[in-house]
Design a protein around this motif. Structure first.
Motif, PDB file in Angstrom:
ATOM      1  N   HIS A  46       0.829  -1.203   0.000  1.00 34.24           N
ATOM      2  CA  HIS A  46       0.000   0.000   0.000  1.00 34.24           C
ATOM      3  C   HIS A  46       0.868   1.259   0.000  1.00 34.24           C
ATOM      4  CE1 HIS A  46      -3.901  -2.059   0.807  1.00 34.24           C
ATOM      5  NE2 HIS A  46      -3.083  -2.994   1.260  1.00 34.24           N
ATOM      6  N   LYS A  47       0.200   2.385  -0.200  1.00 39.56           N
ATOM      7  CA  LYS A  47       0.901   3.663  -0.290  1.00 39.56           C
ATOM      8  C   LYS A  47       1.621   4.001   1.012  1.00 39.56           C
ATOM      9  CE  LYS A  47       0.107   8.243  -2.271  1.00 39.56           C
ATOM     10  NZ  LYS A  47      -0.919   9.181  -2.805  1.00 39.56           N
ATOM     11  N   ASP A  48       1.034   3.579   2.150  1.00 32.26           N
ATOM     12  CA  ASP A  48       1.658   3.843   3.448  1.00 32.26           C
ATOM     13  C   ASP A  48       2.656   2.751   3.830  1.00 32.26           C
ATOM     14  OD1 ASP A  48      -0.093   1.815   3.820  1.00 32.26           O
ATOM     15  OD2 ASP A  48      -1.123   2.678   5.549  1.00 32.26           O
ATOM     16  N   MET A  49       3.006   1.889   2.847  1.00 37.05           N
ATOM     17  CA  MET A  49       3.998   0.823   3.000  1.00 37.05           C
ATOM     18  C   MET A  49       3.509  -0.336   3.879  1.00 37.05           C
ATOM     19  SD  MET A  49       6.286   1.658   0.957  1.00 37.05           S
ATOM     20  CE  MET A  49       7.508   0.413   1.298  1.00 37.05           C
ATOM     21  N   THR A  50       2.219  -0.394   4.129  1.00 36.31           N
ATOM     22  CA  THR A  50       1.682  -1.597   4.783  1.00 36.31           C
ATOM     23  C   THR A  50       1.556  -2.692   3.727  1.00 36.31           C
ATOM     24  OG1 THR A  50      -0.578  -0.836   4.418  1.00 36.31           O
ATOM     25  CG2 THR A  50       0.424  -0.339   6.558  1.00 36.31           C
ATOM     26  N   ILE A  51       1.792  -3.910   4.158  1.00 38.97           N
ATOM     27  CA  ILE A  51       1.865  -5.026   3.209  1.00 38.97           C
ATOM     28  C   ILE A  51       0.876  -6.120   3.597  1.00 38.97           C
ATOM     29  CG2 ILE A  51       3.350  -6.880   2.333  1.00 38.97           C
ATOM     30  CD1 ILE A  51       5.662  -4.985   2.495  1.00 38.97           C
ATOM     31  N   GLU A  52       0.265  -6.691   2.579  1.00 41.25           N
ATOM     32  CA  GLU A  52      -0.614  -7.845   2.765  1.00 41.25           C
ATOM     33  C   GLU A  52      -0.105  -8.993   1.908  1.00 41.25           C
ATOM     34  OE1 GLU A  52      -5.049  -5.950   3.702  1.00 41.25           O
ATOM     35  OE2 GLU A  52      -4.618  -6.920   1.780  1.00 41.25           O
ATOM     36  N   CYS A  53       0.095 -10.123   2.533  1.00 40.33           N
ATOM     37  CA  CYS A  53       0.443 -11.342   1.797  1.00 40.33           C
ATOM     38  C   CYS A  53      -0.779 -12.249   1.783  1.00 40.33           C
ATOM     39  CB  CYS A  53       1.618 -12.056   2.462  1.00 40.33           C
ATOM     40  SG  CYS A  53       3.177 -11.174   2.318  1.00 40.33           S
ATOM     41  N   ARG A  54      -1.169 -12.672   0.601  1.00 42.85           N
ATOM     42  CA  ARG A  54      -2.348 -13.528   0.471  1.00 42.85           C
ATOM     43  C   ARG A  54      -1.993 -14.804  -0.279  1.00 42.85           C
ATOM     44  NH1 ARG A  54      -7.559 -11.204   1.092  1.00 42.85           N
ATOM     45  NH2 ARG A  54      -7.475  -9.019   1.752  1.00 42.85           N
ATOM     46  N   TYR A  55      -2.597 -15.871   0.182  1.00 42.73           N
ATOM     47  CA  TYR A  55      -2.483 -17.153  -0.516  1.00 42.73           C
ATOM     48  C   TYR A  55      -3.893 -17.670  -0.761  1.00 42.73           C
ATOM     49  CZ  TYR A  55      -1.328 -22.015  -1.555  1.00 42.73           C
ATOM     50  OH  TYR A  55      -1.220 -23.246  -2.158  1.00 42.73           O
ATOM     51  N   LEU A  56      -4.249 -17.815  -2.035  1.00 39.28           N
ATOM     52  CA  LEU A  56      -5.607 -18.208  -2.422  1.00 39.28           C
ATOM     53  C   LEU A  56      -6.641 -17.299  -1.762  1.00 39.28           C
ATOM     54  CD1 LEU A  56      -5.263 -22.102  -2.230  1.00 39.28           C
ATOM     55  CD2 LEU A  56      -5.098 -20.648  -4.248  1.00 39.28           C
ATOM     56  N   ASN A  57      -6.319 -16.004  -1.791  1.00 37.82           N
ATOM     57  CA  ASN A  57      -7.192 -14.943  -1.283  1.00 37.82           C
ATOM     58  C   ASN A  57      -7.348 -14.959   0.237  1.00 37.82           C
ATOM     59  OD1 ASN A  57      -8.604 -12.622  -2.021  1.00 37.82           O
ATOM     60  ND2 ASN A  57     -10.583 -13.658  -1.917  1.00 37.82           N
ATOM     61  N   LYS A  58      -6.486 -15.684   0.937  1.00 35.73           N
ATOM     62  CA  LYS A  58      -6.494 -15.683   2.400  1.00 35.73           C
ATOM     63  C   LYS A  58      -5.244 -14.958   2.898  1.00 35.73           C
ATOM     64  CE  LYS A  58     -10.251 -18.050   3.285  1.00 35.73           C
ATOM     65  NZ  LYS A  58     -11.359 -17.525   4.102  1.00 35.73           N
ATOM     66  N   ILE A  59      -5.427 -14.047   3.856  1.00 37.54           N
ATOM     67  CA  ILE A  59      -4.325 -13.211   4.335  1.00 37.54           C
ATOM     68  C   ILE A  59      -3.407 -14.006   5.263  1.00 37.54           C
ATOM     69  CG2 ILE A  59      -3.734 -11.162   5.681  1.00 37.54           C
ATOM     70  CD1 ILE A  59      -6.303  -9.891   4.776  1.00 37.54           C
ATOM     71  N   ILE A  60      -2.101 -13.827   5.054  1.00 37.80           N
ATOM     72  CA  ILE A  60      -1.084 -14.369   5.963  1.00 37.80           C
ATOM     73  C   ILE A  60      -0.554 -13.196   6.778  1.00 37.80           C
ATOM     74  CG2 ILE A  60       1.139 -15.549   6.135  1.00 37.80           C
ATOM     75  CD1 ILE A  60       0.542 -16.797   3.412  1.00 37.80           C
ATOM     76  N   ASN A  61      -0.811 -13.217   8.057  1.00 39.10           N
ATOM     77  CA  ASN A  61      -0.449 -12.076   8.908  1.00 39.10           C
ATOM     78  C   ASN A  61       0.967 -12.164   9.464  1.00 39.10           C
ATOM     79  OD1 ASN A  61      -2.978 -10.729   8.724  1.00 39.10           O
ATOM     80  ND2 ASN A  61      -3.848 -12.254  10.106  1.00 39.10           N
ATOM     81  N   ASN A  62       1.483 -13.360   9.589  1.00 42.12           N
ATOM     82  CA  ASN A  62       2.788 -13.525  10.235  1.00 42.12           C
ATOM     83  C   ASN A  62       3.905 -13.419   9.190  1.00 42.12           C
ATOM     84  OD1 ASN A  62       4.876 -14.102  11.901  1.00 42.12           O
ATOM     85  ND2 ASN A  62       4.111 -16.083  12.596  1.00 42.12           N
ATOM     86  N   TYR A  63       4.418 -12.198   8.999  1.00 47.15           N
ATOM     87  CA  TYR A  63       5.488 -12.014   8.013  1.00 47.15           C
ATOM     88  C   TYR A  63       6.820 -12.569   8.496  1.00 47.15           C
ATOM     89  CZ  TYR A  63       2.050  -8.698   6.287  1.00 47.15           C
ATOM     90  OH  TYR A  63       0.897  -8.126   5.848  1.00 47.15           O
ATOM     91  N   SER A  64       6.946 -12.759   9.794  1.00 49.61           N
ATOM     92  CA  SER A  64       8.209 -13.289  10.316  1.00 49.61           C
ATOM     93  C   SER A  64       8.471 -14.692   9.784  1.00 49.61           C
ATOM     94  CB  SER A  64       8.184 -13.296  11.846  1.00 49.61           C
ATOM     95  OG  SER A  64       7.142 -14.139  12.314  1.00 49.61           O
ATOM     96  N   ILE A  65       7.397 -15.388   9.427  1.00 49.41           N
ATOM     97  CA  ILE A  65       7.565 -16.717   8.829  1.00 49.41           C
ATOM     98  C   ILE A  65       8.309 -16.602   7.505  1.00 49.41           C
ATOM     99  CG2 ILE A  65       6.318 -18.719   7.898  1.00 49.41           C
ATOM    100  CD1 ILE A  65       4.108 -18.162   9.846  1.00 49.41           C
ATOM    101  N   LEU A  66       8.103 -15.469   6.831  1.00 50.44           N
ATOM    102  CA  LEU A  66       8.770 -15.240   5.550  1.00 50.44           C
ATOM    103  C   LEU A  66      10.138 -14.586   5.731  1.00 50.44           C
ATOM    104  CD1 LEU A  66       5.652 -13.973   3.589  1.00 50.44           C
ATOM    105  CD2 LEU A  66       6.742 -16.192   3.378  1.00 50.44           C
TER     106      LEU A  66
END
Length: 249
Positions: A46-66
């Motif tokens: 997003h413009k404010d640098m917030t990020i959403e990771c989705r898999y099959l349209n489901k959000i993954i909230n834990n970015y630390s896993i990545l």
């Protein structure tokens, strides 16, 4: 920030929506069953640098896993996309049509026609921490399911084993002597009723025959004339009566 300088895997694409409030990096797949494309993996910045990771349209909230925490730098966003692309994802479970009646409300169907538990972890683990390390890519990754999705299959097995099974029992029953006598009695009773009805019909037929014989020729002709019967019809009727009075040789 200029998102165009971010390098993406060869099977990913960069999408800029009309509102220009975000940049979407996505990996598109085609469902073979319905032949429709869908986003398998998607990273929205997003413009404010917030990020959403989705898999099959489901959000993954834990970015630390990545293996990423600070998403303010373009290099980290790029690493996130590569790690997401190479991550092992839960494949869900395939359930035959006849077993779907055992599914519960904690199960849903995703866009790839697989079934998942509502608590599915989606992402199992990352394959690499550095996208440049191509040796770490596992080209022969086999689809795996998370613990929650595996429970779906176990639950179906339990329900199938506990459900009562109906068995067909074939019993050969020979009629007893009493039943045979009863059937014979009913048959005789039916024959008597049929004979009585036939006798009544014969009597009624004889009575009608006598009534018709009692009708005189002159009476019939007189009634026909009163009813204004056409002359040609009257002549034809007279000939019929005349022919009926003649006796054969």
């Amino acid at each position: 920030m200029n998102m165009n300088i971010i390098l993406v895997p060869f099977n990913w694409s960069r999408i800029l929506p009309a509102n220009k409030k975000m940049v979407i990096f996505s990996k598109v797949f085609i469902n073979k069953d319905v032949e429709l494309p869908y986003f398998e993996r998607c990273v929205s910045v997003h413009k404010d640098m917030t990020i959403e990771c989705r898999y099959l349209n489901k959000i993954i909230n834990n970015y630390s896993i990545l293996n990423q925490s600070n998403m303010r730098e373009l290099n980290n966003i790029q690493n996130l996309i590569y790690n997401f692309d190479l991550a092992n994802m839960c494949s869900g479970v395939k359930i035959p049509e006849e077993d779907r009646k055992y599914l519960t409300k904690t199960t849903y169907k995703d866009t790839s026609d697989s079934f998942r538990h509502v608590n599915c972890s989606l992402i199992l683990n990352t394959t690499v921490s550095n996208p440049i390390d191509l040796k770490a890519i596992n080209k022969n990754k086999k689809p795996k399911s998370c613990t929650f999705c595996k429970k779906i299959l176990n639950l179906i097995k339990e329900k199938k084993s506990s459900s009562p099974r109906l068995k067909r029992i074939h019993i050969q029953v020979t009629p007893s002597k009493k039943l045979k006598l009863k059937a014979l009695h009913n048959c005789n009773k039916l024959n008597i009723e049929i004979q009585n009805k036939l006798s009544k019909i014969l009597i009624e037929f004889k009575e009608l025959k006598i009534k018709f014989r009692s009708l005189e020729y002159d009476t019939i002709v007189e009634k026909l004339i009163k009813n204004n019967t056409p002359p040609n019809h009257l002549l034809l009727i007279k000939e019929i009566f005349a022919a009926a009075e003649k006796k054969g040789p």
